[in-house]
Motif scaffolding. Sequence first.
Motif, PDB file in Angstrom:
ATOM      1  N   UNK A 101       0.849  -1.181   0.000  1.00 43.79           N
ATOM      2  CA  UNK A 101       0.000   0.000   0.000  1.00 43.79           C
ATOM      3  C   UNK A 101       0.890   1.238   0.000  1.00 43.79           C
ATOM      4  N   UNK A 102       0.398   2.313  -0.575  1.00 42.58           N
ATOM      5  CA  UNK A 102       1.156   3.560  -0.571  1.00 42.58           C
ATOM      6  C   UNK A 102       1.003   4.293   0.756  1.00 42.58           C
TER       7      UNK A 102
ATOM      8  N   UNK B 110      -2.245   5.487   2.785  1.00 46.86           N
ATOM      9  CA  UNK B 110      -3.350   4.588   2.484  1.00 46.86           C
ATOM     10  C   UNK B 110      -3.815   3.804   3.691  1.00 46.86           C
ATOM     11  N   UNK B 111      -4.736   2.888   3.419  1.00 43.64           N
ATOM     12  CA  UNK B 111      -5.339   2.085   4.485  1.00 43.64           C
ATOM     13  C   UNK B 111      -5.299   0.607   4.133  1.00 43.64           C
ATOM     14  N   UNK B 112      -5.320  -0.203   5.171  1.00 38.53           N
ATOM     15  CA  UNK B 112      -5.449  -1.654   5.014  1.00 38.53           C
ATOM     16  C   UNK B 112      -6.180  -2.208   6.221  1.00 38.53           C
ATOM     17  N   UNK B 113      -6.794  -3.347   6.013  1.00 43.31           N
ATOM     18  CA  UNK B 113      -7.504  -4.022   7.096  1.00 43.31           C
ATOM     19  C   UNK B 113      -7.010  -5.452   7.191  1.00 43.31           C
TER      20      UNK B 113
ATOM     21  N   UNK C  78      -6.090  -0.184   9.635  1.00 47.78           N
ATOM     22  CA  UNK C  78      -4.894   0.653   9.640  1.00 47.78           C
ATOM     23  C   UNK C  78      -5.074   1.796   8.642  1.00 47.78           C
ATOM     24  N   UNK C  79      -5.093   3.011   9.149  1.00 47.83           N
ATOM     25  CA  UNK C  79      -5.242   4.195   8.307  1.00 47.83           C
ATOM     26  C   UNK C  79      -3.992   5.053   8.386  1.00 47.83           C
ATOM     27  N   UNK C  80      -3.879   5.958   7.441  1.00 52.47           N
ATOM     28  CA  UNK C  80      -2.724   6.879   7.406  1.00 52.47           C
ATOM     29  C   UNK C  80      -1.415   6.122   7.572  1.00 52.47           C
ATOM     30  N   UNK C  81      -1.276   5.072   6.792  1.00 51.81           N
ATOM     31  CA  UNK C  81      -0.096   4.224   6.920  1.00 51.81           C
ATOM     32  C   UNK C  81       1.176   4.963   6.531  1.00 51.81           C
ATOM     33  N   UNK C  82       2.249   4.614   7.233  1.00 52.86           N
ATOM     34  CA  UNK C  82       3.557   5.214   7.012  1.00 52.86           C
ATOM     35  C   UNK C  82       4.555   4.127   6.630  1.00 52.86           C
ATOM     36  N   UNK C  83       5.632   4.495   5.948  1.00 56.09           N
ATOM     37  CA  UNK C  83       6.652   3.480   5.638  1.00 56.09           C
ATOM     38  C   UNK C  83       7.163   2.760   6.884  1.00 56.09           C
TER      39      UNK C  83
ATOM     40  N   UNK D  29       1.338 -11.934   8.370  1.00 59.90           N
ATOM     41  CA  UNK D  29       1.072 -11.409   7.045  1.00 59.90           C
ATOM     42  C   UNK D  29       1.915 -10.148   6.839  1.00 59.90           C
ATOM     43  N   UNK D  30       2.459 -10.008   5.649  1.00 58.63           N
ATOM     44  CA  UNK D  30       3.360  -8.894   5.363  1.00 58.63           C
ATOM     45  C   UNK D  30       2.561  -7.648   4.994  1.00 58.63           C
ATOM     46  N   UNK D  31       2.922  -6.549   5.605  1.00 60.54           N
ATOM     47  CA  UNK D  31       2.380  -5.243   5.235  1.00 60.54           C
ATOM     48  C   UNK D  31       3.556  -4.377   4.799  1.00 60.54           C
ATOM     49  N   UNK D  32       3.487  -3.896   3.572  1.00 59.16           N
ATOM     50  CA  UNK D  32       4.552  -3.055   3.042  1.00 59.16           C
ATOM     51  C   UNK D  32       3.962  -1.712   2.638  1.00 59.16           C
ATOM     52  N   UNK D  33       4.521  -0.645   3.188  1.00 59.99           N
ATOM     53  CA  UNK D  33       4.043   0.705   2.891  1.00 59.99           C
ATOM     54  C   UNK D  33       5.130   1.428   2.108  1.00 59.99           C
ATOM     55  N   UNK D  34       4.794   1.791   0.888  1.00 54.66           N
ATOM     56  CA  UNK D  34       5.771   2.467   0.028  1.00 54.66           C
ATOM     57  C   UNK D  34       5.633   3.979   0.176  1.00 54.66           C
ATOM     58  N   UNK D  35       6.752   4.655   0.063  1.00 57.26           N
ATOM     59  CA  UNK D  35       6.759   6.125   0.213  1.00 57.26           C
ATOM     60  C   UNK D  35       6.510   6.816  -1.117  1.00 57.26           C
TER      61      UNK D  35
END
Length: 119
Positions: A12-13, A16-19, A82-87, A113-119
């Motif tokens: 996710x960028x 962004x958000x994820x659940x 998860x909102x306002x995700x950061x790297x 589970x992998x969560x990857x936040x791209x900048x």
Amino acid sequence: QVQLVESGGGLVQAGGSQRLSCAASGSIFTLSTMGWYRQGPGEQRESVARITRDGTTNYADSVKGRFTISSDNAKNTVYLQMNSLKPDDTAFYYCNAYVRSVDGWRDYWGRGTQVTVSS
């Protein structure tokens, strides 16, 4: 045996958000606290959020105001919005449950589970 199965996660960028979801199943007599932990590259596993059976929640300071944990007791399922995700949120996220089963009270863990936040 008790199994925890996570779903959600991915790429996710930033902003962004994820659940994430986690369902507990198996020989569960009593399910107490459920929660989410995470482990980033080269880091120790840390608690992100936890929720008790009566709905009391606890969050890491780094996610307060951005993440929300909730649960469906009838389904033995816990969620992490998860909102306002950061790297810096990039990590492997693990579900945890404190359960009384035939083996007595103990902690159980999902595979993660992998969560990857791209900048």
